[in-house]
Design an enzyme around this catalytic site. Structure first.
Site, PDB file in Angstrom:
ATOM      1  N   HIS A  31       7.395 -27.025   2.611  1.00 39.82           N
ATOM      2  CA  HIS A  31       6.661 -28.158   2.032  1.00 39.82           C
ATOM      3  C   HIS A  31       5.561 -27.676   1.098  1.00 39.82           C
ATOM      4  CE1 HIS A  31       8.805 -31.002   4.578  1.00 39.82           C
ATOM      5  NE2 HIS A  31       8.827 -29.989   5.437  1.00 39.82           N
ATOM      6  N   GLU A  49       0.847  -1.205   0.000  1.00 38.91           N
ATOM      7  CA  GLU A  49       0.000   0.000   0.000  1.00 38.91           C
ATOM      8  C   GLU A  49       0.878   1.248   0.000  1.00 38.91           C
ATOM      9  OE1 GLU A  49      -4.265   0.194   1.727  1.00 38.91           O
ATOM     10  OE2 GLU A  49      -3.061   1.215   3.227  1.00 38.91           O
ATOM     11  N   LYS A  53     -13.701   1.293  -4.053  1.00 41.72           N
ATOM     12  CA  LYS A  53     -14.662   1.639  -2.991  1.00 41.72           C
ATOM     13  C   LYS A  53     -15.839   2.404  -3.576  1.00 41.72           C
ATOM     14  CE  LYS A  53     -11.444   2.438   0.861  1.00 41.72           C
ATOM     15  NZ  LYS A  53     -10.915   3.487   1.734  1.00 41.72           N
TER      16      LYS A  53
HETATM   17  O1  F6P Z   1      -7.392   0.315   2.489  1.00 43.12           O
HETATM   18  C1  F6P Z   1      -7.408   1.687   2.600  1.00 43.12           C
HETATM   19  C2  F6P Z   1      -7.316   2.146   4.033  1.00 43.12           C
HETATM   20  O2  F6P Z   1      -7.491   3.524   4.033  1.00 43.12           O
HETATM   21  C3  F6P Z   1      -6.002   1.766   4.726  1.00 43.12           C
HETATM   22  O3  F6P Z   1      -4.973   2.602   4.413  1.00 43.12           O
HETATM   23  C4  F6P Z   1      -6.410   1.804   6.144  1.00 43.12           C
HETATM   24  O4  F6P Z   1      -5.489   1.158   6.958  1.00 43.12           O
HETATM   25  C5  F6P Z   1      -7.748   1.118   6.070  1.00 43.12           C
HETATM   26  O5  F6P Z   1      -8.320   1.569   4.848  1.00 43.12           O
HETATM   27  C6  F6P Z   1      -8.676   1.365   7.209  1.00 43.12           C
HETATM   28  O6  F6P Z   1      -8.960   2.726   7.390  1.00 43.12           O
HETATM   29  P1  F6P Z   1      -9.650   3.251   8.708  1.00 43.12           P
HETATM   30  O7  F6P Z   1      -8.743   2.965   9.857  1.00 43.12           O
HETATM   31  O8  F6P Z   1      -9.846   4.714   8.479  1.00 43.12           O
HETATM   32  O9  F6P Z   1     -10.955   2.530   8.876  1.00 43.12           O
END
Ligand code: F6P
Length: 559
Positions: free
Chosen positions: A402, A371, A522
């Protein structure tokens, strides 16, 4: 940090602003030439030429011993890599990060996970405010809460003590706490059941709560933003589960606490401000396991062990901040990753902990690394001129041996490997730890040196099978060895990888602290969820594959 503050160099606060592409830098070109000159020189040769190589190519810091001799590098390679780091402004960028400059350029934020483990008398100023007292105030509140749960003083709605603590969070609000709780399980309070819910798939929560008594169960809703759909959906489902058993809205107060930067959203969910633990926007999600996001770990292992873990982080921070680049463990780990990835073509990194308690460490490193550095443009928007983050994966030894080690030894792809081992087991059993560690040493040796056709023939192997049995070796690996997996060592290990990821990001001139790539999916999911709920079957405007899949799903859902 405000001790002997190095002078600011504004041009380097942001990634190299108008720099030529990385691959055109003379320091990069020098490495290209050097790589060409080295050809396919074998690790067997490196070791034969320098009998002291294994003793020389190592550094030690914060309780970790880092052997990097089984990499395809010479002293000249290392010097050229350090030279590249200098040209890329690594020292200046590192100091800017520690100082609290807004090096997360696209989000205009400081990047200060190092402040989470700063001693109370340190001054780190963000927007005119020294953040260290706030950090310690939250740590003290966490410690008070953890002790109350551990001692049984904190009672649930019906007066029962808490026996189950469930963390609801995803990404950095899950992977750090899970990994930490697994790694430090031997330090965990006996009788306290820990659970983790991250997936929006309802099965995750159903399984985590199956058979539990809500009167003894506390949920930690962990979300930096308190806007993450997955987490909020699960938090509401957990609330409904609690209320179904406890039957009283007032129960929420003693069964739900939150960790977030977003006090408003926490209040809207119905959690009292007194039961919220803060973090700050200068803590990235994947760099947050040592903030209040680690609350469940503190409850599990107790404040003293949690603070010991912070000291380990801190020791590695100090080493990274103060040690010359050529002897700096995270810098070397990062530069060797660049060498293996960009020059030797190793597209993936296998993380191989020879300690079962570190079984979630590869998953943790996946988010930390990919990320952070899975980026296609520089921080100033130009296409990168070389590949960026390696793909990180792995399993604990000896299980991996294994499963996929065959490919590591004889496959057609070069995979860089990080072995992690400890001199003491958490569970000493007559000689069994030696068996485990013998496997670690043997695997890194086999990867480096392989087995030649001549050696096989000398052993009398049937000629017809020699080709199948040859292991060409020359496969690079690092080995990290520590005395035992303590909270301190774990902190040092995580900080090592944090700073290694930072080092790689600086070389590639990317912003390692944003994550815009996860947004598109998203947004699309939000649109699709509305469309799936619309049973009028109005026209869909996706591509023909997505439209057909959605229609099929809707049909089957009804059957
Ligand atoms: O996957 C995207 C992200 O923003 C991550 O960087 C982060 O750790 C996760 O979602 C959770 O975000 P939050 O803690 O704001 O719920």
């Amino acid at each position: 940090m405000n001790r002997a503050e190095p002078p600011r160099s504004p041009g380097l606060l942001h990634p190299r602003p108008s720099a030529p592409p990385l691959t055109q830098l003379p320091a990069w070109q020098a490495l290209v030439d050097h790589h060409r000159m080295m050809g396919s020189r074998h690790l067997r040769q490196f070791f034969a030429d320098d009998p002291q190589r294994g003793e020389r190519l190592q550094v030690e810091a914060a309780g970790l011993y880092f052997d990097f001799s089984k990499n395809r590098v010479t002293d000249e390679t290392l010097a050229l890599l350090v030279d590249l780091a200098e040209h890329c402004g690594l020292r200046e960028r590192r100091d800017a990060m520690f100082r609290g400059d807004p090096i997360n350029a696209t989000e205009k934020r400081a990047v200060l996970h190092t402040a989470l483990r700063a001693p109370a008398d340190e001054r780190i100023v963000v927007d005119g405010v020294n953040v260290v007292p706030e950090v310690h105030a939250v740590l003290d509140r966490m410690a008070d809460f953890a002790e109350r749960i551990r001692s049984g003083e904190w009672r649930g709605h019906t007066g029962k003590p808490i026996r189950n603590v469930i963390n609801i969070g995803i990404g950095g609000s899950d992977l750090g706490p899970v990994m930490d709780c697994e790694a430090l399980h031997p330090y965990s309070k006996i009788g306290l059941h820990l659970g983790f819910v991250s997936n929006i798939d309802p099965s995750d929560l159903v399984e985590a709560t199956r058979g539990l008594d809500a009167a003894e169960t506390l949920f930690i809703i962990c979300s930096k933003s308190f806007r993450t759909f997955d987490t909020l959906t699960n938090a509401h489902a957990a609330r409904a589960w609690s209320l179904a058993q406890l039957g009283d809205e007032r129960a929420i107060a003693s069964h739900f606490v939150a960790v977030s930067t977003n006090a408003e959203a926490v209040a809207a969910f119905g959690i009292d401000a007194a039961h919220m633990f803060a973090l700050w926007d200068w803590v990235g999600g994947r760099y947050s396991m040592d903030s209040a996001i680690g609350l469940i770990s503190m409850v599990a292992v107790g404040p003293e062990h949690f603070r010991a873990m912070l000291s380990g982080f801190r020791a590695m921070d100090e080493h990274f901040h103060r040690t010359p680049l050529a002897r700096n463990m995270p810098v070397l780990l990062g530069l060797l990753a660049i060498w293996n990835n960009n020059f030797l073509g190793a597209e993936t990194l296998a993380v191989l902990p020879y300690d079962h308690y570190l079984k979630r460490f590869p998953a943790y490193l996946q988010q930390l690394t990919m990320e952070s550095n899975g980026k296609h443009v520089t921080a100033t928007g130009q296409a990168v001129s070389t590949s960026t983050s390696p793909i990180v994966w792995g399993e604990p030894g000896t299980n991996g041996q294994h499963s996929f080690f065959q490919l590591l030894h004889q496959g057609t792809r070069l995979v860089a490997c990080d072995f992690i081992g400890f001199s003491h087991s958490q569970n000493p059993q007559a000689g069994q730890h030696d068996l485990l560690m013998a496997n670690l040493f043997a695997q890194s040796e086999a990867l480096a040196f392989g087995k030649t056709a001549q050696a096989l023939m000398a052993e009398g192997v049937d000629e017809a099978q020699v080709a199948q049995r040859v292991c060409e070796g020359n496969r690079p690996s690092n080995t990290l060895l520590a005395e035992r997996l303590t909270p301190y060592t774990l902190g040092a290990l995580v900080a090592l990888y944090e700073h290694s990821v930072f080092t790689q990001g600086v070389i590639w001139n990317i912003d390692s602290f944003d994550q815009w790539g996860v947004e598109l999916g998203k947004v699309l999911a939000q649109r699709i969820v509305t469309e799936l709920a619309d049973n009028s079957h109005g026209p869909l405007t996706h591509d023909s594959s997505t439209n057909t899949l959605m229609r099929r799903y809707q049909r089957q859902r009804k059957e």
